[in-house]
Design an enzyme around this catalytic site. Sequence first.
Site, PDB file in Angstrom:
ATOM      1  N   ASP A  33      27.894  62.029 106.135  1.00  0.00           N
ATOM      2  CA  ASP A  33      27.148  60.923 105.521  1.00  0.00           C
ATOM      3  C   ASP A  33      27.501  60.848 104.034  1.00  0.00           C
ATOM      4  OD1 ASP A  33      24.309  59.295 106.413  1.00  0.00           O
ATOM      5  OD2 ASP A  33      24.746  59.457 104.258  1.00  0.00           O
ATOM      6  N   ILE A  34      27.657  59.645 103.529  1.00  0.00           N
ATOM      7  CA  ILE A  34      28.059  59.437 102.132  1.00  0.00           C
ATOM      8  C   ILE A  34      26.943  59.818 101.156  1.00  0.00           C
ATOM      9  CG2 ILE A  34      27.294  57.035 101.812  1.00  0.00           C
ATOM     10  CD1 ILE A  34      30.176  56.479 100.741  1.00  0.00           C
ATOM     11  N   ASN A  94      17.848  56.268 114.179  1.00  0.00           N
ATOM     12  CA  ASN A  94      16.923  55.197 113.818  1.00  0.00           C
ATOM     13  C   ASN A  94      17.241  53.967 114.657  1.00  0.00           C
ATOM     14  OD1 ASN A  94      15.634  56.697 111.754  1.00  0.00           O
ATOM     15  ND2 ASN A  94      17.368  56.297 110.396  1.00  0.00           N
ATOM     16  N   GLU A 102      19.698  51.005 109.107  1.00  0.00           N
ATOM     17  CA  GLU A 102      20.388  50.162 108.126  1.00  0.00           C
ATOM     18  C   GLU A 102      21.742  49.672 108.639  1.00  0.00           C
ATOM     19  OE1 GLU A 102      20.515  52.535 104.610  1.00  0.00           O
ATOM     20  OE2 GLU A 102      18.353  52.361 104.282  1.00  0.00           O
ATOM     21  N   VAL A 103      22.446  50.552 109.352  1.00  0.00           N
ATOM     22  CA  VAL A 103      23.774  50.176 109.842  1.00  0.00           C
ATOM     23  C   VAL A 103      23.676  49.881 111.348  1.00  0.00           C
ATOM     24  CG1 VAL A 103      26.168  50.900 110.110  1.00  0.00           C
ATOM     25  CG2 VAL A 103      24.872  51.642 108.099  1.00  0.00           C
ATOM     26  N   HIS A 107      24.179  55.364 115.728  1.00  0.00           N
ATOM     27  CA  HIS A 107      24.617  56.619 115.118  1.00  0.00           C
ATOM     28  C   HIS A 107      23.517  57.651 115.186  1.00  0.00           C
ATOM     29  CE1 HIS A 107      22.976  53.946 111.998  1.00  0.00           C
ATOM     30  NE2 HIS A 107      22.492  55.031 111.392  1.00  0.00           N
ATOM     31  N   HIS A 109      22.188  61.009 113.274  1.00  0.00           N
ATOM     32  CA  HIS A 109      22.269  61.854 112.088  1.00  0.00           C
ATOM     33  C   HIS A 109      22.111  63.297 112.555  1.00  0.00           C
ATOM     34  CE1 HIS A 109      21.302  58.561 109.083  1.00  0.00           C
ATOM     35  NE2 HIS A 109      20.801  58.009 110.173  1.00  0.00           N
TER      36      HIS A 109
END
Length: 121
Positions: A33-34, A94, A102-103, A107, A109
Amino acid sequence: MIYDENNIFAKILRGEIPCNKIYEDDFVFSFHDINPQKKIHALVIPKGKYIDLDEFSLNASPDEMVGLIKGINKVAKKLGISTEIGKGYRALTNISDHGGQEVPHLHFHLFGGENVGRMVE
Ligand code: AMP
């Protein structure tokens, strides 16, 4: 909802923007993750175009489902946080608005490398 071909993870999958890659196979792609929230914060995404876990559950093939679940374990093992070789971690996804997604590409995490604390704050 229609899958947005221009979401940031779709661009990462197509190699259009860089990422700090961890692992890849036929079914999943994984990268750091960025904006890490814990010592280790990895993302695991399916290669298929799925918006979130609900949509994946409805539309993914059995092979894609197995591939994603197994992919999470492979990434955790590679990072040294799976229960076989490490101290465990949290896997979280999420889903949509109330889930705080958000994306819009499914995905998971993976948080670990330390005690990650309470589940919901
Ligand atoms: P979510 O809120 O569950 O949709 O999580 C989106 C995650 O994507 C956040 O933790 C972001 O920090 C992460 N993120 C956004 N852009 C990038 C990127 N280019 N490379 C890696 N992680 C990213």
